[in-house]
Design an enzyme around this catalytic site. Structure first.
Site, PDB file in Angstrom:
ATOM      1  N   GLY A 261      26.001 -18.013 -23.810  1.00 30.28           N
ATOM      2  CA  GLY A 261      27.037 -16.969 -25.218  1.00 30.28           C
ATOM      3  C   GLY A 261      28.343 -18.853 -24.830  1.00 30.28           C
ATOM      4  O   GLY A 261      29.208 -18.929 -24.220  1.00 30.28           O
TER       5      GLY A 261
ATOM      6  N   LEU B 215      34.360 -17.676 -27.340  1.00 28.48           N
ATOM      7  CA  LEU B 215      35.607 -17.867 -26.211  1.00 28.48           C
ATOM      8  C   LEU B 215      35.276 -18.066 -24.851  1.00 28.48           C
ATOM      9  O   LEU B 215      35.744 -18.603 -24.640  1.00 28.48           O
ATOM     10  CB  LEU B 215      37.021 -17.120 -27.537  1.00 28.48           C
ATOM     11  CG  LEU B 215      37.331 -17.201 -28.960  1.00 28.48           C
ATOM     12  CD1 LEU B 215      38.398 -16.285 -29.045  1.00 28.48           C
ATOM     13  CD2 LEU B 215      38.014 -18.731 -28.883  1.00 28.48           C
ATOM     14  N   ALA B 216      35.034 -17.085 -24.974  1.00 33.09           N
ATOM     15  CA  ALA B 216      34.934 -16.584 -23.189  1.00 33.09           C
ATOM     16  C   ALA B 216      34.146 -18.167 -23.011  1.00 33.09           C
ATOM     17  O   ALA B 216      34.039 -19.102 -21.653  1.00 33.09           O
ATOM     18  CB  ALA B 216      34.680 -15.501 -22.271  1.00 33.09           C
TER      19      ALA B 216
ATOM     20  N   SER C  17      41.836  -6.704 -42.499  1.00 30.64           N
ATOM     21  CA  SER C  17      43.019  -6.996 -41.393  1.00 30.64           C
ATOM     22  C   SER C  17      43.734  -5.394 -41.078  1.00 30.64           C
ATOM     23  O   SER C  17      44.341  -5.040 -42.154  1.00 30.64           O
ATOM     24  CB  SER C  17      43.618  -7.790 -41.628  1.00 30.64           C
ATOM     25  OG  SER C  17      44.568  -8.007 -41.034  1.00 30.64           O
TER      26      SER C  17
ATOM     27  N   ARG D 129      44.795   2.490 -33.899  1.00 29.74           N
ATOM     28  CA  ARG D 129      43.642   2.221 -34.441  1.00 29.74           C
ATOM     29  C   ARG D 129      42.690   3.361 -33.806  1.00 29.74           C
ATOM     30  O   ARG D 129      42.008   4.466 -34.926  1.00 29.74           O
ATOM     31  CB  ARG D 129      43.116   1.485 -33.801  1.00 29.74           C
ATOM     32  CG  ARG D 129      43.155   0.060 -34.445  1.00 29.74           C
ATOM     33  CD  ARG D 129      42.514  -1.335 -33.338  1.00 29.74           C
ATOM     34  NE  ARG D 129      42.926  -2.815 -34.607  1.00 29.74           N
ATOM     35  CZ  ARG D 129      42.332  -3.835 -33.430  1.00 29.74           C
ATOM     36  NH1 ARG D 129      41.634  -3.877 -32.706  1.00 29.74           N
ATOM     37  NH2 ARG D 129      43.013  -4.557 -34.349  1.00 29.74           N
TER      38      ARG D 129
ATOM     39  N   ARG E 263      41.634  -0.731 -26.593  1.00 30.24           N
ATOM     40  CA  ARG E 263      42.201  -2.494 -26.952  1.00 30.24           C
ATOM     41  C   ARG E 263      43.183  -2.591 -27.650  1.00 30.24           C
ATOM     42  O   ARG E 263      42.884  -2.263 -28.807  1.00 30.24           O
ATOM     43  CB  ARG E 263      40.884  -3.514 -27.166  1.00 30.24           C
ATOM     44  CG  ARG E 263      41.845  -5.380 -26.991  1.00 30.24           C
ATOM     45  CD  ARG E 263      40.643  -5.651 -27.331  1.00 30.24           C
ATOM     46  NE  ARG E 263      39.414  -5.892 -28.460  1.00 30.24           N
ATOM     47  CZ  ARG E 263      40.405  -5.455 -29.463  1.00 30.24           C
ATOM     48  NH1 ARG E 263      41.889  -6.682 -29.488  1.00 30.24           N
ATOM     49  NH2 ARG E 263      39.779  -6.175 -31.225  1.00 30.24           N
TER      50      ARG E 263
ATOM     51  N   LEU F 264      40.949 -12.094 -28.341  1.00 30.76           N
ATOM     52  CA  LEU F 264      41.144 -13.594 -27.705  1.00 30.76           C
ATOM     53  C   LEU F 264      41.613 -13.839 -26.795  1.00 30.76           C
ATOM     54  O   LEU F 264      41.273 -14.514 -25.917  1.00 30.76           O
ATOM     55  CB  LEU F 264      41.173 -14.150 -29.169  1.00 30.76           C
ATOM     56  CG  LEU F 264      40.924 -13.416 -30.808  1.00 30.76           C
ATOM     57  CD1 LEU F 264      41.344 -14.242 -31.548  1.00 30.76           C
ATOM     58  CD2 LEU F 264      38.853 -13.326 -30.235  1.00 30.76           C
TER      59      LEU F 264
END
Lengths: 255, 224, 636
Positions: free
Chosen positions: C41, C44-45, C285, C331, C435, C441
């Site tokens: 993968g 980002l990570a 967004s 959310r 989250r 990120l």
């Protein structure tokens, strides 16, 4: 949401592999104007799979116009007829009932076809390997606010950095040149103070790499800018040219 | 100096060659046109102008050699770019969108350039050859004005000349702003202006040069 | 018998990471190049980990199924990235970010991990800026911040609505530099299909080359999975088309425990479904909720157009139910309220959408202000739906967006398989049951840049290179298993396409393991999923061959894994007899219909051990809250 379905004739490029011959295959589809272009292909493929036939190979991932994976040449336009929209966000309401649509892969020597509409764009990565970065290791960097950057410079760098690396510029250019793609990265880093240290070797190495990979040279037709889904400006190419010339003249690099 | 050779041989380098040689030719055209316009003042003025050039002949010869070099480099480099650029796309599109995403001048540079080259050969083999070596093709007279009149009395020649100038206009229209782009002089504030200047310049050159055959061939037939 | 040991270091929470960094073993710089590390993968990570490990001198093999590392779905993150920089002088601190994240996660995250995340958050911003990431700036040239849900300070750094893209391209550039230096070998268009274990440790992977179809064996001293989340189990989600669970699922079946699989986040502001052919959902967004008002008609099955419904017949349900937070409620709450409206038949034209209306904001602020703030989002909306939000209210719909669950990892980010590390969304660690915006990120980059480079050294120092080759018989055995699955998929030749079955699975998951769950529905889901799985293996039709570019085959393998994971999600949701964060059990709610946690019985991580299909054993990691006081989340 509209009710009237569209009847379309698709002429889709089929090619079994890089060295196999290719040709157009004709398909008739009926599709909702609210569907996206790729959803139309999904549906076509689902039907083909049901009949045990090979589906049309095409690539996409985020379907939000940001990952740069998708990219079809639709009636001669990379990402289709609507400006500033990637293939995945192109919707069928932009087509007319009864229309014939030609779907081709990006065509360039540096982007060999892998299968049908999928091309190998690894040449882009190779250009980046040549210098599309600032050489800093993880850790040991100054505080983020230690480098003030004027807002308009940051915004200009951002506009260049917004490139999604899809390759539409190469596909659109009559010379299959990668200069818009490459110049966007060179511009971003040339504008920012962080990029100054390697400014000269970056532009020289990246241009040399692009030439080596079989892309054409720019003849300033600006088709790239017209077809770019992110509206990357050709002023980046100008900046790259300037960077290149200045570097060749003033830098101590001998290559 | 191998770095220089390699630099000029790169994709950006080749553009720079086109731009430098192109801009030189653009400057030359301007001087050329000014000289030609003396035709409108009359026979004496034009002949005097040509005679002046004759006085500084050695200098003009040097200029001609340099110009020839620039032309050859421009043409050679243009052909090389065209071939390499064509090779960059071995399989062409079945449907092309270039008519919509580029303008006419920019995508036809090679075609307009090639035709202008043919024109150049014709031009040199008539005016330049007569002026320098033979004089008037029929009388051998060194009254240069009559040579102009002689050639433009040929309507076919005049039409070819005019059409070539139309193509030159397109060629120059793209060339001027393109050179600025190549040198990296593209600035949001000024570039639209540069494009306009390029267009105006191209029109002046095209109309200016084409006006002469129009005048001599279709308006006064040289009988003033 | 697996015993969960979270390996949380001793000491005060603010000293744990510092002490731990000192206590960990190091690998001598000259020896690092003798170690091979596989990173699967390149989001980002993964990209940040591969780059950072390459910089340290390890031999890194980085794998992606994309054509380039830059395509990973981190690129689609819009809003921003949190960091406790306190540049705004508004009272932010490491402790506050830690506190907000634990609370936002509804007290189901591990305190020590979250604190470390907050500690390194500032370094991430420094690192990204040094790479040339063009964050938004103030007129004075310093970095700008915006505020985001679940926090009372402005700590979110952003680059227009494309923060994920810019951060990923930053990590990608760092990765490219290492590729150029030769420390990282980039393996594109290769999909991991199995983990290889030798002597109980993760020692390699089997991949399928997506162009040629060849299976390949790769050996390493440690394997890092940074393969993202599994929202695509719902078929329709905001995840990219290719996002899948295969890497972590195969590792799970090899012995890695799966933590909190039922914690999924449903994002309230996505574009509604237009029809059967819909392939994925598009996120709008969350910032839209700052000025948009959410409403539905008070009448059931109201077929009138939005603009024909008079003001007094509109129900601004969030403002009504949560007067203090209103349209900015978190959310999970916002999504659930929308679902209540659909279930009640009061969705847009009786369907599954609600209105997000800007007409009041336009009246109040003027069209140009709204255009300034949301112009690009409105354009996207218009591109996709063909409607103008300036004239008719937007329609929105909640969509699966992020999975908090993932492979269980200890404080070192190592799974229960020694040598198998899991980073980013693929692990379960930092977000608890919910989250917060702009935290994904942060976690991905924290794991990759600032955690794994230390913790992997500690493991490698104790596991010296032993010259293992991929000719080892274990590799051949696992490769054969992989090929068997491929051949089996290709030989079924049934009647249903892969997508047909995936859509069926999605419907079960959405209706019964989605925003609101109950015992009956979950039990049905478990049964239906296992039946669907059987149906898949009997009746799926996969065309083409194994040794060619075959996207149908790729999808088939992924859906096969979803058909197993889906069941585990339902099993976990069924066992967790409480409501917390993204997991809402209808039986466990307050009188006002709010989530009711049961801290006495469920303050633990549910980590599941795979025994066989349909059978998992539960292990519990008790969560202790020593620094954040357990409290009920209230947004009234």
């Amino acid at each position: 949401m509209s009710e009237n379905k569209l009847n379309l004739t698709l002429k889709i490029w089929k090619q079994a592999g890089t060295n196999a011959p290719g040709s157009f295959e004709t398909h008739k589809v009926t599709v909702s104007p609210d569907a996206s272009f790729l959803e139309m292909l999904d549906e076509l493929n689902d039907g083909l799979e049901r009949e045990g036939k090979d589906p049309v190979a095409f690539e996409s991932d985020c379907r939000e116009g940001i990952c740069g994976t998708c990219g079809l040449v639709i009636n001669g336009h990379p990402h289709g007829p609507v400006p500033r929209v990637a293939t995945c966000q192109l919707h069928m309401r932009n087509f007319k009932d009864g229309e014939t649509i030609y779907i081709e892969p990006f065509r360039a020597k540096a982007f060999p076809v892998l299968r049908d509409l999928i091309v190998d764009r690894s040449a882009f990565d190779k250009i980046m390997y040549a210098g599309g970065y600032v050489s800093v290791n993880t850790g040991g960097v100054p505080d983020a606010n230690a480098i003030p950057i004027p807002r308009d410079i940051a915004a200009e760098a951002f506009d260049a950095a917004a490139c999604i690396g899809c390759g539409a510029c190469v596909a659109a250019c009559k010379n299959a040149s990668a200069m818009l793609f490459m110049s966007a990265k060179i511009s971003q880093l040339a504008l920012l103070p962080q990029g100054q240290a390697e400014r000269h070797q970056r532009v020289e190495a990246m241009v040399a790499k692009m030439d080596e990979l079989g892309f054409g040279a720019c003849t300033n037709t600006y088709a790239c800018e017209a077809e770019c889904p992110k509206g990357i400006s050709i002023s980046n190419i100008a900046r790259m040219n300037r960077e290149f010339l200045v570097s060749k003249i003033v830098s101590k690099l001998t290559d | 100096m191998s770095w220089l050779f390699r630099s000029l041989n790169s994709s950006v380098g080749k553009k720079v060659i086109m731009a430098v040689t192109g801009l030189s030719l653009i400057s030359f055209l301007m001087i050329h046109l000014f000289g030609n316009l003396t035709l409108y003042i009359g026979r004496e003025a034009f002949n005097a102008y040509v005679d002046t050039l004759d006085i500084i002949k050695p200098f003009i010869r040097v200029i001609e050699v340099v110009l020839a070099g620039i032309f050859i480099l421009h043409i050679y480099n243009g052909i090389r770019l065209w071939i390499e650029n064509r090779n960059a796309r071995p399989v062409r599109y079945a449907v092309s969108g270039t008519a919509e995403n580029t303008d006419f001048s920019s995508r036809t540079m090679f075609v307009t350039g090639s035709i202008i080259f043919i024109f150049l050969v014709l031009h040199l083999s008539t005016f330049w050859y007569n002026f320098n070596f033979t004089g008037h093709p029929e009388t051998g007279s060194h009254d240069f004005y009559t040579i102009i009149v002689y050639w433009f009395s040929n309507k076919l020649y005049a039409v070819a000349y005019i059409l070539s100038m139309a193509l030159l206009t397109f060629h120059l229209n793209h060339a001027f702003q393109s050179a600025f782009q190549t040198f990296g002089w593209n600035h949001k504030k000024y570039f639209p202006l540069i494009k306009k200047i390029g267009l105006v310049y191209a029109l002046i050159m095209g109309i200016g040069f084409a006006s002469i055959p129009i005048y001599f061939s279709f308006i006064c037939g040289g009988n003033q | 018998m697996i015993k969960l040991d979270s390996k949380i270091p001793e000491g005060n929470i603010s000293e744990k990471w510092t002490n731990h960094k000192f206590n960990m073993k190091l690998v001598n710089p000259a020896n690092k190049r003798k170690y091979n590390v596989i990173v699967v993968g390149t989001g980002l990570a993964g990209a940040s980990a591969a780059a950072s490990l390459g910089e340290l001198g390890y031999n890194v093999l980085a794998f992606t199924y994309h054509d380039s590392a830059r395509r990973a779905h981190s690129i689609a993150a819009q809003g921003g990235i949190n960091a406790a920089k306190n540049y705004q002088n508004d009272g932010d601190s490491v402790h506050r970010l830690f506190y907000d994240t634990v609370k936002g996660g509804d007290f189901r995250a591990r305190e020590a991990n979250v604190h470390r995340l907050a500690e390194v958050s500032g370094n991430i911003i420094d690192q990204c800026v040094a790479q040339g990431v063009p964050f938004a700036r103030e007129y004075g040239g310093l970095l700008d911040n915006r505020s985001f849900g679940g926090a009372q300070v402005s700590r979110t750094f952003y680059a227009k609505g494309q923060t994920g893209q810019q951060l990923l391209l930053g990590a990608y550039s760092a990765l490219n530099r290492q590729v150029a230096l030769g420390t990282v070998k980039m393996m594109t268009r290769k999909e991991m299909l199995e983990l290889v274990m030798v002597d109980g440790k993760a020692r390699g992977i089997i991949t399928r080359d997506l162009v040629t179809g060849t299976t390949e064996k790769w050996v390493a001293d440690a394997v890092i999975l940074a393969t993202g989340g599994y929202s695509n189990v719902f078929f329709l989600s905001t995840n990219a088309m290719n996002c899948n669970t295969t890497a972590i699922w195969r590792a799970h079946k090899k012995g890695a425990l799966f933590g909190n699989p039922c914690y999924t986040q449903i994002h309230p502001t996505c574009l509604p479904v237009h029809g059967e052919s819909q392939s994925k959902l598009t996120l709008m967004s969350e910032s839209l909720r700052n000025d948009g008002r959410i409403w539905v008609s008070k009448k059931k099955g109201d077929m009138r157009n939005a603009n024909d419904i008079p003001e007094e017949e509109r129900d601004y349900y969030l403002e009504r139910k949560y007067p203090s937070y209103g349209n900015l409620s978190p959310r999970d709450i916002s999504s659930r309220s929308a679902k209540e409206a659909f279930d009640d038949g009061r969705g847009v034209k009786g369907g599954e959408a609600v209105y997000l209306d800007f007409s009041d904001a336009i009246k109040r602020l003027g069209k140009h202000v709204i255009e300034d703030r949301y112009g690009n989002l409105f354009e996207i909306y218009e591109t996709i739906t063909g409607e103008h939000p300036y004239e008719t209210p937007m329609m929105i719909y909640p969509a699966p967006h992020y999975t908090m669950g993932g492979l269980w990892v200890d404080y070192n980010l190592m799974s229960t398989i020694p040598g198998l590390f899991v980073l980013g969304e693929a692990n379960f660690s930092d977000h608890g049951a919910n989250r917060l915006g702009a935290s994904a990120l942060m976690q991905g980059l924290a794991d990759g840049y600032f955690v794994i480079p230390y913790t992997i050294g500690n493991y490698l120092a104790e596991n010296k290179p032993d010259g293992l080759k991929n000719s080892n018989e274990e590799f051949a055995k696992v490769e054969k298993d992989v090929n068997n699955i491929t051949n089996r998929l290709l030989s079924i030749n049934g009647k249903q396409t892969v997508d047909q079955i995936h859509k069926k699975l999605g419907r079960i998951m959405w209706n019964k393991v989605g925003m609101a769950r109950n015992e009956k529905g979950l039990k049905e889901a478990i049964k239906e999923i296992s039946e669907l799985r059987e149906e898949f293996w009997k009746d799926v039709k996969v065309v083409g061959k194994a040794d060619e570019l075959n996207q149908n085959l790729e999808r088939a393998g992924r859906v096969a894994d979803y058909l197993e994971l889906g069941e585990l999600m339902a099993v976990d949701a069924l066992h967790r007899k409480e409501s917390c964060g993204g997991h809402f059990r209808e039986e466990y709610q307050t009188e006002e219909g709010e989530a009711k946690r049961d801290d006495e019985n469920f303050a633990y991580v549910g980590a599941w051990e795979f025994e066989k299909n349909g059978k998992w054993n539960l292990h519990k990691e008790e969560l202790k809250f020593d620094y954040v006081k357990l409290a009920t989340r209230s947004y009234k």
